[in-house]
Design an enzyme around this catalytic site. Structure first.
Site: not given
Lengths: 303, 164
Positions: A2, A17, A133
């Site tokens: 990144v 990314k 998540d």
């Protein structure tokens, strides 16, 4: 990898990314790719990219564009800043000690951030995205104090009717009990994100992870120790639970307000609703935003 | 069964291609598009039938939607519209987005009588054309939205809304 970059055309600061596609089976790409063969755009990044593209909300990180050349994928998203986990760990212990002025500030900050966390989750749920998540690491703080939700690698669109999904989702410390107990392919949906959000909430207030288990069983024990061993398991979870649960020690629920020192009663009430065992009785993100804890003006006071 | 399906795809994808488009060229561009669309949809539905056992989600709706959107977009070069990889790539992307297990690309290539490399190239073109906006509203998602609009006074509706 990144990296931060700045567009020469628009002057916009972005985060790239960069993902190198593995030609052979190695590392974390192996679970999706069939033996050796090039399967095109990796599934997990394809999902991440298109879910982020589907979102348009101030509390969700914006994905600007995606490039895909010669087996290298680059996801360009807006630059936000530090994530909440790093931010919490950068604060000294003084901030989390009772009856200090700095602790008061952390409590305010927790409320301010939590409102945005719930707004982001509510938006995703309203368009049918299951995040799977939610954790402090996946919330980025921008320079003006806005929280941006990210980490869509494990996210997916919800299915109707509900289908059994994989168990290997959500970082263990933030994993809801119905995922841990549900067997290899548990049926779960939106409330798992609320459980994770509850754990995130507690972490913002105390500076420590609420349930830090080293294994799935360890995680369960930590949960039961604080919230009490569920007395009638099948009633509490709305599905079959493994029989070993009966053998666990029968803990009584502990007081959340003791664990979360200094948090006002409304905050404790909200947290206890977010950490209910039964997924259907757990509060939804939208109802949580209407909770008395968030009523009134709570603009952030500078210290 | 596979061989049979293979033949059918071959005949519609390749053989039928030239005959039908040659005829369509004589008419206006609208009907050319219509015939390409008909063939593409035909191929996608056939692929769907082959992989039906593994498919649970909205794959068919998604792949047809991708195909149609690419077809009407300006950025897709016209010479790609007619190739057999185009609908196959749409199907491939849709399974990746939606399904638990995606079909193996080499098998998909054999079924559509092309090579894996061509399919991958086409996949990239389709993804770029759609600019990664791969989640259109489908019927089953619409149902979810409708339920969330329903008044939440009824207990069963609320329970449903809880699960989207």
């Amino acid at each position: 990898m990144v990296v931060k970059c700045e567009s020469r055309v628009s002057g916009k600061v972005m985060v790239v990314k960069r993902i190198k596609k593995m030609p052979s089976v190695s590392g974390d790409a192996s679970d999706e790719d069939e033996a050796g063969a090039d399967q095109g755009f990796p599934v997990r990044y394809l999902r991440e990219a298109c879910l982020l593209r589907a979102c348009n909300h101030p509390n969700v990180m914006k994905l600007e564009f995606v490039t895909y050349h010669e087996g290298q994928i680059e996801l360009f998203s807006e630059f936000v800043g530090l994530n909440v986990e790093d931010y919490i760990s950068s604060l000294s212990d003084e901030y989390f000690t009772r009856n200090k002025q700095k602790h008061e500030w952390v409590l305010q900050l927790g409320r301010y951030f939590m409102k945005q966390v719930l707004k982001g989750i509510d938006y995703c749920h309203s368009i049918g995205i299951l995040l799977r998540d939610v954790k402090p690491r996946n919330f980025l703080i921008s320079s003006d104090g806005t929280l941006k939700l990210t980490g869509f690698v494990l996210a997916r669109f919800s299915l109707l009717p509900e289908e059994p999904l994989t168990q290997q989702v959500v970082t263990l410390s933030y994993r809801a009990p119905e995922i841990i107990l549900g067997g290899t392919y548990p049926v779960y949906t939106a409330p798992v994100d609320i459980w994770s959000a509850g754990c995130t909430f507690a972490e913002m207030i105390t500076g420590r992870t609420l349930f830090e288990g080293d294994s799935e069983i360890g995680q369960l024990l930590k949960i039961f120790k604080l919230l009490g061993t569920p007395s009638d398991c099948n009633k509490s979870f709305c599905f079959e639970v493994p029989s070993y649960i009966e053998l666990l020690p029968q803990w009584q629920p502990q007081s959340l307000s003791e664990r979360l020192e200094g948090l006002c009663d409304e905050g404790v009430d909200l947290l206890s609703r977010m950490l209910l065992y039964h997924p259907c009785s757990r509060i939804t993100a939208r109802d949580a935003l209407k909770h008395p804890y968030f009523q009134g003006d709570h603009s952030l006071m500078k210290t | 069964l596979d061989m049979l399906q293979n033949d059918r795809i071959f005949s519609t994808g390749k053989g039928g291609d030239e005959g039908r488009t040659a005829r369509a060229h004589g008419q206006n561009s609208g009907s050319v598009l219509a015939s390409i669309r008909a063939m593409g949809f035909d191929l996608i539905v056939q692929l769907f039938q082959i992989y039906q056992a593994d498919i649970k989600g909205d794959t068919l709706a998604l792949s047809l939607s991708y195909f149609q959107r690419c077809l009407v977009s300006d950025t897709l070069p016209a010479n790609y519209q007619k190739c057999v990889e185009f609908p196959a790539a749409c199907f491939f992307i849709a399974t990746k987005v939606e399904e638990v297990c995606t079909p193996d690309i080499s098998r998909l290539a054999i079924l559509t009588n092309t090579t894996a490399a061509n399919l991958l190239r086409m996949e990239k073109i389709v993804l770029e054309t759609l600019s990664f906006e791969l989640y259109p509203v489908t019927a089953s998602r619409m149902i979810g939205s409708l339920f969330s609009l329903a008044p939440d006074t009824m207990d069963d509706v609320r329970m449903f809304a809880n699960r989207f």
